[in-house]
Design an enzyme around this catalytic site. Structure first.
Site, PDB file in Angstrom:
ATOM      1  N   ASP A   1      -1.101   1.345  -3.932  1.00  0.00           N
ATOM      2  CA  ASP A   1      -2.003   0.313  -4.464  1.00  0.00           C
ATOM      3  C   ASP A   1      -3.379   0.882  -4.782  1.00  0.00           C
ATOM      4  O   ASP A   1      -4.309   0.139  -5.093  1.00  0.00           O
ATOM      5  CB  ASP A   1      -2.113  -0.873  -3.503  1.00  0.00           C
ATOM      6  CG  ASP A   1      -2.858  -0.535  -2.222  1.00  0.00           C
ATOM      7  OD1 ASP A   1      -2.902   0.656  -1.855  1.00  0.00           O
ATOM      8  OD2 ASP A   1      -3.399  -1.455  -1.579  1.00  0.00           O
TER       9      ASP A   1
ATOM     10  N   ASP B   1      -5.849   2.120  -3.120  1.00  0.00           N
ATOM     11  CA  ASP B   1      -7.082   1.893  -2.362  1.00  0.00           C
ATOM     12  C   ASP B   1      -7.460   3.145  -1.583  1.00  0.00           C
ATOM     13  O   ASP B   1      -8.476   3.186  -0.912  1.00  0.00           O
ATOM     14  CB  ASP B   1      -6.979   0.671  -1.432  1.00  0.00           C
ATOM     15  CG  ASP B   1      -5.939   0.823  -0.335  1.00  0.00           C
ATOM     16  OD1 ASP B   1      -5.154   1.795  -0.364  1.00  0.00           O
ATOM     17  OD2 ASP B   1      -5.898  -0.044   0.563  1.00  0.00           O
TER      18      ASP B   1
ATOM     19  N   ASP C   1      -2.466   6.326  -3.492  1.00  0.00           N
ATOM     20  CA  ASP C   1      -1.289   5.715  -2.877  1.00  0.00           C
ATOM     21  C   ASP C   1      -0.837   4.554  -3.757  1.00  0.00           C
ATOM     22  O   ASP C   1      -1.380   4.337  -4.838  1.00  0.00           O
ATOM     23  CB  ASP C   1      -1.580   5.276  -1.431  1.00  0.00           C
ATOM     24  CG  ASP C   1      -2.578   4.132  -1.355  1.00  0.00           C
ATOM     25  OD1 ASP C   1      -3.376   3.984  -2.299  1.00  0.00           O
ATOM     26  OD2 ASP C   1      -2.566   3.385  -0.355  1.00  0.00           O
TER      27      ASP C   1
ATOM     28  N   SER D   1       0.806  -1.213   0.000  1.00  0.00           N
ATOM     29  CA  SER D   1       0.000   0.000   0.000  1.00  0.00           C
ATOM     30  C   SER D   1       0.847   1.275   0.000  1.00  0.00           C
ATOM     31  O   SER D   1       1.607   1.518  -0.926  1.00  0.00           O
ATOM     32  CB  SER D   1      -0.955  -0.052   1.198  1.00  0.00           C
ATOM     33  OG  SER D   1      -1.952   0.907   1.086  1.00  0.00           O
TER      34      SER D   1
END
EC number: 5.4.2.10
Length: 449
Positions: free
Chosen positions: A242, A244, A240, A100
């Site tokens: 990833d 999410d 960010d 992440s």
């Protein structure tokens, strides 16, 4: 072995903590637990742009194949794409290799069940216990019963089509800046906004394996804040690594964090009669300003522990439609089962388009109280020192008395790093800064004594 799974899957420094060996074991145990009784189960595998992704994917996939499951590899896609595509492709589970917003040396492995939800603690514990018991009772098929690796080329297009379907307007006439954090959204977000007719300008969409999250994206939005103003954009969106999570920047270069985003989207959904019970699920970290703004709009909030999994649990329990965190993890449960940066960005842009208001005007319904967040580095086994140490507890009590009902102190351990976060909220930024740093220093010194 301590608990492998943290608040967001298994995380660690790739190749020393999160090794290829551990990835293999997680693939093998995870595939076994999540697909029991299924004939030739299918597991979707995606990742972000980290250099360690290739190594971990190879090991994880080997583990999946070793129990006779099929691995459908979709390559670099956002985490929420795996949550959605697991459902769309009717896979038995999904796995994302990503850490992440963490720095490049970290990586992580996160599982989703067949409905696209993160795993409950009990399932994670079962996966761990199989690893600890040396795979007792786990089959090792041979010959034609082994699994195959399948490469899927359509994942990005399928996810983009889904994202576009979450709004009813085109975005023609809007100029939007995107900061892709050199991460997983570098294709999907740009394609989606362009296909919806927006004029798109992009920064940090050239991943090289090591520049993910590096001074960019939602954890470092400063470059985007300047860029939006220089380019004369209507708004900016920062993802960010990833994707999410998503933060926004208004046309004046001000940061619009997750609290503002939830306030804007909550009001919009309520005005349309689409906000169930006029309720939004937030965490204890949400700014007091959010609660005050929602009070004026007759919107209620439920506060959970920090972590999008806890927000999601509360939302699913009662069918609430909107929830999220100040960090930009926003969940629109009508559309996806996890925080989805692209879906969040699209909702913001569509509200700007539909209302004809600037983002700064939309954000003006909330006034943010000064909030200071300071990290205190503590060993993992000392993360509860603020509860056990009498001097620290006494100091916190004194601070709360000083804030006199117009602020608060919140201390919470990080689920992924060796630190606790010291958060203070109140009316005077300068005073809060001093108090927070002094308290963090006290916690650090005592924890490392």
């Amino acid at each position: 072995m301590g608990r492998l799974f943290g608040t967001d899957g298994v995380r660690g420094v790739a190749n020393t903590e999160l090794t290829a060996d551990l990835a293999f074991k997680l693939g093998r145990a995870g595939a076994f637990v999540l697909t029991e009784g299924t004939h030739k189960p299918k597991i979707l595998v995606g990742m972000d742009t980290r250099i360690s992704g290739d190594m971990l994917e190879a090991a994880l996939v080997a583990g999946i194949l070793s129990v006779g499951a099929e691995a459908i590899c979709v390559g670099v896609v956002p985490t929420p794409a795996i949550a959605y595509l697991t459902r769309k492709y009717k896979a038995d589970a999904g796995v994302v290799i990503s850490a992440s917003h963490n720095p490049v040396e970290y990586n992580g492995i996160k599982f989703f069940n067949k409905n696209g939800y993160k795993l409950k603690d009990e399932l994670e514990d079962r996966i761990q216990s199989i690893i600890e018991n040396n795979f007792e009772g786990v089959p090792s098929p041979t010959g034609e019963n082994l699994g195959r690796k399948i490469t899927c080329e359509s994942a990005i297009d399928d996810y983009v089509e889904f994202a576009k379907s979450t709004i009813d307007v085109d975005l023609k006439g809007l100029k939007i800046a995107l900061d892709c954090a050199n991460g997983a959204s570098y294709k999907t977000s740009v394609e989606t906004f362009r296909e919806l007719g927006a004029e798109v300008v992009v920064i940090n969409n050239d991943p090289d394996g090591v520049n993910i999250n590096k001074n960019c994206g939602s954890t470092h939005p400063e470059e985007l804040m300047d860029y939006v103003v220089k380019q004369g954009c209507d708004l900016g969106l920062a993802f960010d690594g990833d994707a999410d999570r998503c933060l926004a920047v208004d046309e004046k270069g001000n940061l619009i964090d997750g609290d503002f985003i939830m306030t804007i989207c909550g009001k919009h959904l309520k005005d349309q009669g689409k906000l169930k019970d006029n309720m939004v699920v937030v965490t204890v970290m949400s700014n007091l300003g959010l609660s005050l703004a929602f009070d004026k709009e007759n919107i209620s909030t439920i506060k959970t522990k920090v972590g999008d999994r806890y927000v999601l649990e509360e939302m699913v329990k009662d069918g609430y439609k909107l929830g999220g965190e100040q960090s930009g993890h926003i969940i629109f449960l009508d559309y996806n089962t996890t925080g989805d940066g692209l879906v969040t960005g699209l909702q913001i842009a569509s509200i700007v388009k539909e209302t004809g208001k600037t983002l700064s005007e939309l954000a003006s319904i909330m006034t943010k109280l000064p909030q200071v967040l300071v990290n205190a580095k503590v060993p993992n086994n000392m993360k509860d020192i603020h509860e056990k140490d009498a001097e620290i507890a006494e100091e916190i009590k004194k601070i709360e008395e000083k804030l006199n009902g117009c602020g608060r102190v919140l201390i919470r351990p990080s689920g992924t790093e060796p630190l606790v976060r010291v958060m203070l909220e109140g009316e005077n930024q300068e005073e809060l800064d001093k108090i927070a740093h002094a308290l963090a220093k006290m916690i650090e010194e005592k924890a490392n004594a």
